[in-house]
Design a protein around this motif. Structure first.
Motif, short mmCIF file in Angstrom:
data_model
loop_
_atom_site.label_atom_id
_atom_site.label_comp_id
_atom_site.label_asym_id
_atom_site.label_seq_id
_atom_site.Cartn_x
_atom_site.Cartn_y
_atom_site.Cartn_z
N HIS A 316 39.20 20.02 -47.57
CA HIS A 316 39.50 21.32 -46.96
C HIS A 316 40.85 21.84 -47.43
O HIS A 316 41.81 21.07 -47.57
CB HIS A 316 39.52 21.22 -45.43
CG HIS A 316 38.17 21.12 -44.80
ND1 HIS A 316 37.28 20.12 -45.10
CD2 HIS A 316 37.56 21.90 -43.86
CE1 HIS A 316 36.17 20.28 -44.37
NE2 HIS A 316 36.32 21.35 -43.62
N VAL A 317 40.91 23.16 -47.63
CA VAL A 317 42.18 23.86 -47.82
C VAL A 317 42.30 24.89 -46.70
O VAL A 317 41.37 25.67 -46.46
CB VAL A 317 42.23 24.56 -49.19
CG1 VAL A 317 43.43 25.51 -49.25
CG2 VAL A 317 42.33 23.54 -50.31
N LEU A 318 43.44 24.88 -46.01
CA LEU A 318 43.69 25.83 -44.93
C LEU A 318 44.86 26.71 -45.33
O LEU A 318 46.00 26.25 -45.44
CB LEU A 318 44.01 25.08 -43.63
CG LEU A 318 44.44 25.95 -42.45
CD1 LEU A 318 43.37 26.98 -42.09
CD2 LEU A 318 44.77 25.08 -41.23
N ASN A 319 44.58 27.97 -45.59
CA ASN A 319 45.63 28.94 -45.92
C ASN A 319 46.21 29.47 -44.61
O ASN A 319 45.70 30.43 -44.04
CB ASN A 319 45.05 30.09 -46.75
CG ASN A 319 44.59 29.64 -48.11
OD1 ASN A 319 45.39 29.49 -49.03
ND2 ASN A 319 43.29 29.42 -48.25
N VAL A 320 47.25 28.81 -44.14
CA VAL A 320 47.88 29.24 -42.88
C VAL A 320 48.53 30.61 -43.07
O VAL A 320 48.42 31.49 -42.23
CB VAL A 320 48.93 28.20 -42.44
CG1 VAL A 320 49.62 28.66 -41.16
CG2 VAL A 320 48.28 26.84 -42.23
N ASP A 321 49.22 30.78 -44.21
CA ASP A 321 49.82 32.08 -44.55
C ASP A 321 49.07 32.67 -45.74
O ASP A 321 48.68 31.95 -46.66
CB ASP A 321 51.29 31.91 -44.91
CG ASP A 321 52.14 31.51 -43.72
OD1 ASP A 321 51.78 31.88 -42.58
OD2 ASP A 321 53.15 30.81 -43.91
#
Length: 565
Positions: A316-321
């Motif tokens: 998983h990749v989570l683009n918080v910004d």
């Protein structure tokens, strides 16, 4: 000079601009930046043909900031854009790149907002003016010498400006500026109308053309969630409860954010660590090795620190910004889906960032579907599944003799087996609730609200027909309403639909007069005879005092706290 800015430093940018580049994590100039920056620094007029999302804002912002004279408190750079959304986006970019340049001011000038604060900022000497043509012409009618000091002009998305019918306004603006100015034109296409403008208003322009080549990996499932900026920490925690990941990398814009979010996750029991450029190389390598060998499950990183990171177990990749451009987005999500495996990329989007989401979809040629934050039932189901999965292997090793240990613990604690089991479960789950009502109390977010707001405000200054949910209610009394967003208080003004007031008018007035960020303002509801607005609970009385003389549509705003009893 840091390694990250070596590529930019070779282009001849001002040292303070280079320091700002290092702060936002830019590593190497994109093709449009590498070709455009030297041309602009040499003082040539230029035509840049590039798609939105190729990094063209920095391509003109960085060299023009490098040539600004901070001591001269007059407009020196004018950027014309087709919509207020783009005006805000470009102005924010200029503010970011000028953070290391004391005395440099930036103002966004666009329709739908009060003219007073814009006039004040212009008179106080903002050197960078980012404007939509229609509103700028309104200001020129009040002060025909407003642009007499402009040295550099940028027409950004020129083809879109002509599609919106701004040709006449552009001619007025051209006439109001010195003929000795430098002019730069960016456009995705070069129809005859754009070539005509270039022939009449640009002097022997240099041509730069960049083809968009960004592609995403088909094996990566991409989704986004609409959230408010202050909801991000809670949204991250809720997502991690339900996403079934092996390893995850989260991307943020700042080094401090890597530390803050990693610490938040550690407190919640996750095996998480930060990864940023301030960390010694040996420590960064240890973090990556720990992610590879399973000692860590989550890494929160900046773009620069994660360059070249290749860990097969990242699912998983989570683009918080939101990334600054589509190319960065593609680099980010490319950290998953490795070695033929499937991956999942999640992107948190604030209402102001919807336009960048559209740019990412257009440049990558792939739709980033929308999902909602999981509700309490989904979170509870995930917790129970996770608990059962963790206990399943232990059943095979359970032996009857451990009943004696259970009985001894009950005796020592003076309790029964059911209570002992409950205590052990609480310890095993680190205190997380396993009943629906308790989980519901942990879920203060209202995931539908961001979508409602984004539909309402992300429109061009010329105005679109409002969505059904944006039309004023006919009834003078409010229907049953959800409680205000967390940290917000609901306020009331006597101005409503019958006064010709729209949500964008109220938003613009409060943003300009109150000095708030967009994320600080919650839902705005337009009724027939009044309107409701969610404002920050903290220092609310001071804010209302600050707004007491504000006028919208020629009438006093007169906001007051709304009592719902």
């Amino acid at each position: 000079m840091t390694q990250e800015t070596a590529g930019f430093a070779a282009l001849g940018l001002h040292p303070n601009v280079l320091a700002a580049i290092a702060a936002v994590g830019y590593e190497e100039p994109s093709p449009i930046q590498a070709q455009s920056i030297p041309v602009i620094l040499e003082g040539h007029d230029m035509i840049g043909q590039a798609q939105t999302g190729t990094g063209k804002t920095a391509a003109f912002a960085l060299p023009m900031l490098s040539q600004i004279e901070p001591s001269r408190r007059v407009p020196q750079v004018l950027v014309l854009v087709p919509t207020r959304e783009l005006a805000l986006q470009v102005a924010t970019a200029f503010e970011t790149y000028s953070k290391q340049m004391p005395g440099v001011g930036v103002i966004a000038v666009y329709g739908g907002a009060p003219m007073g604060p814009q006039l004040k900022a212009l008179r106080q000497g903002a050197q960078v003016v980012v404007a939509t043509p229609g509103r700028l012409c309104d200001h020129l009618r009040r002060d025909e010498n407003l642009l007499s000091t402009v040295k550099s002009l940028v027409l950004d998305e020129a083809d879109e400006m002509l599609k919106l019918g701004f040709m006449d306004d552009l001619e007025v603006i051209f006439e109001a500026m010195p003929s000795s100015r430098q002019s730069v034109l960016f456009s995705a296409t070069l129809p005859a109308s754009i070539r005509s403008i270039a022939e009449r208003h640009l002097k022997e322009p240099k041509h730069v053309r960049i083809a968009a080549k960004t592609q995403t990996v088909a094996r990566i499932e991409q989704v986004h969630l609409m959230v408010h900026a202050d909801q991000k920490p809670a949204s991250i925690l809720r997502l991690l409860e339900v996403e079934q990941f092996d390893a995850l990398i989260g991307f943020v814009r700042t080094k401090q954010a890597t530390l803050d979010i990693a610490e938040l996750l550690e407190r919640q029991g996750y095996r998480a660590a930060a990864l940023n450029g301030d960390m010694p190389q040996a420590q960064r390598e240890r973090v990556i090795e720990s992610l590879k060998d399973g000692s860590l499950d989550i890494v929160i990183a900046t773009d620069v620190a994660a360059r070249g990171l290749d860990v097969a177990r990242i699912t998983h990749v989570l683009n918080v910004d939101m990334p600054y451009d589509p190319e960065s987005y593609v680099h980010r999500i490319g950290r998953t889906g490795r070695a033929g495996r499937e991956g999942r990329a999640l992107l948190l989007v604030t209402p102001r960032e919807r336009r960048m989401l559209q740019v990412i979809e257009r440049v990558t040629g792939q739709k980033v579907g929308e999902v909602r934050l999981p509700d309490a039932e989904t979170v509870l189901e995930a917790r129970l599944n996770r608990l059962a999965t963790g206990l399943q292997p232990l059943l095979a090793n359970a032996v009857a003799s451990r009943g004696a240990v259970r009985d001894e613990l009950c005796r020592r604690l003076g309790t029964d087996m059911d209570t002992l089991a409950a205590v052990l479960l609480a310890k095993l789950t680190e205190g997380k609730a396993l009943d629906l009502e308790s989980v519901r109390r942990e879920q203060p977010l209202t995931p539908a609200a961001p979508r409602e707001r984004s539909d309402r405000y992300e429109r061009s200054e010329r105005g679109d027909r409002p969505e059904r949910g944006d039309r004023p209610e006919r009834s003078g009394a409010p229907r049953t309403m959800a409680p205000p967003s967390e940290g917000k208080a609901r306020c009331r003004t006597a101005l409503g639909a019958r006064d010709g007031v729209q949500a964008k008018n109220l938003l613009g007035a409060i943003l300009n007069e109150g000095g708030l960020s967009r994320e600080a303002i919650g839902r705005i509801q337009i009724r027939e005879t009044f309107s409701l607005i969610e404002l920050p609970e903290e220092n609310l009385d001071r804010l209302l005092t600050k707004l007491k003389d504000t006028r919208v549509a020629g009438k006093a705003l007169r906001l007051r706290r709304y009592r719902e009893d």
